[in-house]
Enzyme design. Structure first.
Site, short mmCIF file in Angstrom:
data_model
loop_
_atom_site.label_atom_id
_atom_site.label_comp_id
_atom_site.label_asym_id
_atom_site.label_seq_id
_atom_site.Cartn_x
_atom_site.Cartn_y
_atom_site.Cartn_z
N LYS A 67 0.85 -1.21 0.00
CA LYS A 67 0.00 0.00 0.00
C LYS A 67 0.88 1.25 0.00
O LYS A 67 1.91 1.29 0.68
CB LYS A 67 -0.90 -0.02 1.23
CG LYS A 67 -1.98 1.08 1.23
CD LYS A 67 -2.86 0.99 2.47
CE LYS A 67 -3.94 2.05 2.46
NZ LYS A 67 -4.78 2.01 3.68
N SER A 142 -9.76 2.05 2.75
CA SER A 142 -8.90 2.81 1.89
C SER A 142 -7.85 1.98 1.13
O SER A 142 -7.28 2.48 0.16
CB SER A 142 -8.16 3.88 2.72
OG SER A 142 -7.26 3.27 3.62
N SER A 166 -9.93 -0.06 6.92
CA SER A 166 -9.31 0.07 5.60
C SER A 166 -8.67 -1.18 5.04
O SER A 166 -8.35 -1.23 3.85
CB SER A 166 -8.28 1.20 5.63
OG SER A 166 -8.93 2.44 5.64
#
Lengths: 461, 93
Positions: A67, A142, A166
């Site tokens: 990420k 997210s 997330s």
């Protein structure tokens, strides 16, 4: 989807270089927009190393996506923001060091909501991530890129981060497994902060076993994170054969689509002969409000570092301090980030501290106590991960409506306990996730229960 | 009630320049969000706040010097650099 064991099986007869090249071909043709930055040359040179027998470790030759809020030395790390569009970290996050030590092949940096603020990856400066099962729908957020790259066969393992859901939301929406570890299990060193007291880096993968493997690698002691608990994690799947006591959390629900599947799941769990009961968490009425007050408050302080001086977006000409600072932030941050910084600023401002922030911390105590009391009677707790199937892109235009989608996931971060999202089949062609929660540092119980259900569900759904 | 002036004040504290149109949009959104936050009025003062979820104690390490970032690395992401230093905006107006 590609599991670690499938990948390793192919590595026995094929060259790692060819397999990784094949992955990049797929990624470059993809419509998902799961990656912001690819590390093709580095990944291919690592693959060659593997083929020469020079790459060793628990993850040797396994492709991992990271990420983009996790610092990678020499590789652009944007956090999904214009503010960090050209930022190149001079150091690796602890988890990235661990990946490298164990011989993983880092494919690239995955797309995400700007500064991890969002539930759909629509707030990314680099464009929305599309759902692998329906391109008109979101992949969740997210960590949307990490979920989508796994669901779309563009990686074997992925790292996400979870401040209020997330990891679990995109895991649910993309039909993959993801776990938010106990607060303190994984070092946050090198994780670009949004809300420190809530967030954890965690593994995402295509099956429970793979999530456990990646967790073993990233968990453990790191003195550079002062909130690191110094606890190692070792997966012991032999505990999956025990009888589990399973609590259903009454206050965590969903719409008709989700609840229908959840009820079927409960029937399967009962069919295994497990003790199943219902638990009530009265504090959850306040959890979402408390979460947004704490998260935005911490964000307003954390994101003060973006001043256009040391790193990040900067203007060509310096001005007076207030003007320069305010202009850099006006142009460098997206709308949702501004909204959260300002909400946090308001909640922490003189006269409101006791009414909002301190109250939110009191709620945190209530939520923790509710979990503690429920986990005395039950080994794990279950609920739907998300209250809905993946949304259409653009469907959630109003911020508060979007915030309310985190209702099942945020209490976990307030309490700091681990929670995993497990795919439980499809409704209307879209994936549904089951949230499995356990006590502090009881990752093994959560993973073993998930492993047991995964076996069961492969036959049912 | 939150006014547009309140929103400008918050933006000033947060050091984010906004225009009138943005302020009006944020005002509407903040009003509904803050209204939602007010559910916390029901929570009593008798509960201890949780600042940290784990009972962590201060951890000390040996005071041994270690390699930090080099000057070059520290400055590599800055736009305004002069004589090996960051160059910032004027503090005194």
């Amino acid at each position: 989807m590609i599991t670690v064991s499938e990948w390793r099986e192919r590595l026995e007869s094929e060259k790692c270089y060819d397999l990784v090249s094949e992955l990049f071909d797929r990624i470059e043709r993809s419509k998902l927009n799961a990656y912001i930055t690819l590390c093709k040359d580095f990944a291919l040179s690592q693959a060659e190393k593997y083929d020469r027998g020079e790459l060793k470790g628990k993850l040797s030759g396994i492709p991992v996506a990271v990420k983009d809020c996790i610092s990678t030395k020499g590789i652009r790390t944007t956090c999904g923001s214009k503010m960090l569009e050209n930022y190149i970290p001079p150091f690796d996050a602890h988890v990235v060091e661990r990946l490298k030590q164990e011989g993983a092949i880092i494919l690239g940096k995955t797309n995400m909501d700007e500064f991890a603020m969002g539930t759909t990856t629509e707030t990314s400066y680099f464009g929305v991530v599309r759902n692998p099962y329906d391109l008109d729908r979101v992949a969740g957020g997210s960590s949307g890129g990490s979920g989508a790259c796994l669901g779309g066969k563009e990686a074997v393992l992925a790292l996400g981060s979870d401040t209020g859901g997330s990891i679990r939301c995109p895991s649910s929406f993309c039909g993959v497994v993801g776990i938010k570890p106990t607060y303190g299990l994984v070092s946050r060193y090198g994780l670009i902060p949004y809300a420190n007291s809530l967030e954890q880096i965690g593994p995402m993968a295509c099956c429970v076993e793979d999530v456990a493997l990646l967790l073993e690698v990233i968990a453990g002691k790191d003195e550079r994170d002062s909130t690191n608990a110094g606890v190692e994690f070792k997966f012991d799947p032999s505990k999956a054969d025990r009888k589990f006591r399973v609590g259903i959390v009454k206050e965590m629900g969903g719409n008709e689509d989700v609840n229908g599947r959840f009820e079927e799941v409960v029937e399967v769990v009962k069919g295994l002969g497990f003790e199943v009961g219902e638990v009530s968490m009265p504090s959850f009425k306040y959890a979402l409000a408390a979460y947004y007050i704490i998260a935005t408050g911490e964000a307003s302080s954390n994101l003060a570092r973006y001043d256009g001086v040391r790193y990040g977006f900067a203007l060509d000409k310096l001005d007076t301090w207030t003007k320069y600072f305010s202009k850099v932030r006006a142009l460098g941050f997206g709308e949702e980030v501004k909204r959260r910084i300002m909400l946090g600023t308001y909640a922490l401002s003189a006269g409101y501290y006791g009414k909002y922030y301190l109250k939110a911390l009191r709620v945190r105590t209530l939520v923790r106590r509710d979990f503690e009391s429920a986990l005395k009677d039950y080994d794990v707790l279950i609920a739907p991960t998300m209250p809905s199937l993946p949304f259409k892109i653009g469907e959630l235009a109003d911020p508060l409506t979007m915030y309310k989608m985190d209702v099942n996931t945020v209490p976990i971060n307030l309490a700091g306990i681990p929670a995993l999202s497990l795919p439980v089949g499809f409704v209307k062609g879209l994936p549904v996730g089951l949230q499995i929660m356990g006590g502090h540092f009881k990752e093994n119980d959560v993973l073993c229960f998930a492993l047991r259900l995964e076996k069961e569900f492969s036959e049912v759904f | 009630m939150l006014t547009v002036e309140d929103v400008f004040k918050i933006a000033e504290l947060a050091k984010i320049e906004i225009n009138r149109e943005e302020a009006e949009k944020f005002r509407k959104e903040f009003e509904s969000i803050i209204d939602y936050f007010n559910v916390l009025d029901e929570v009593g003062e008798d509960v201890e706040p949780t600042f940290h979820v784990l009972p962590l104690k201060n951890i000390f390490r040996e005071d041994v010097p270690k390699e930090g970032l080099s000057r070059e690395e520290a400055l590599m992401n800055a736009k305004h650099v002069e004589d090996g230093y960051f160059k910032g905006p004027k503090i005194v107006e």
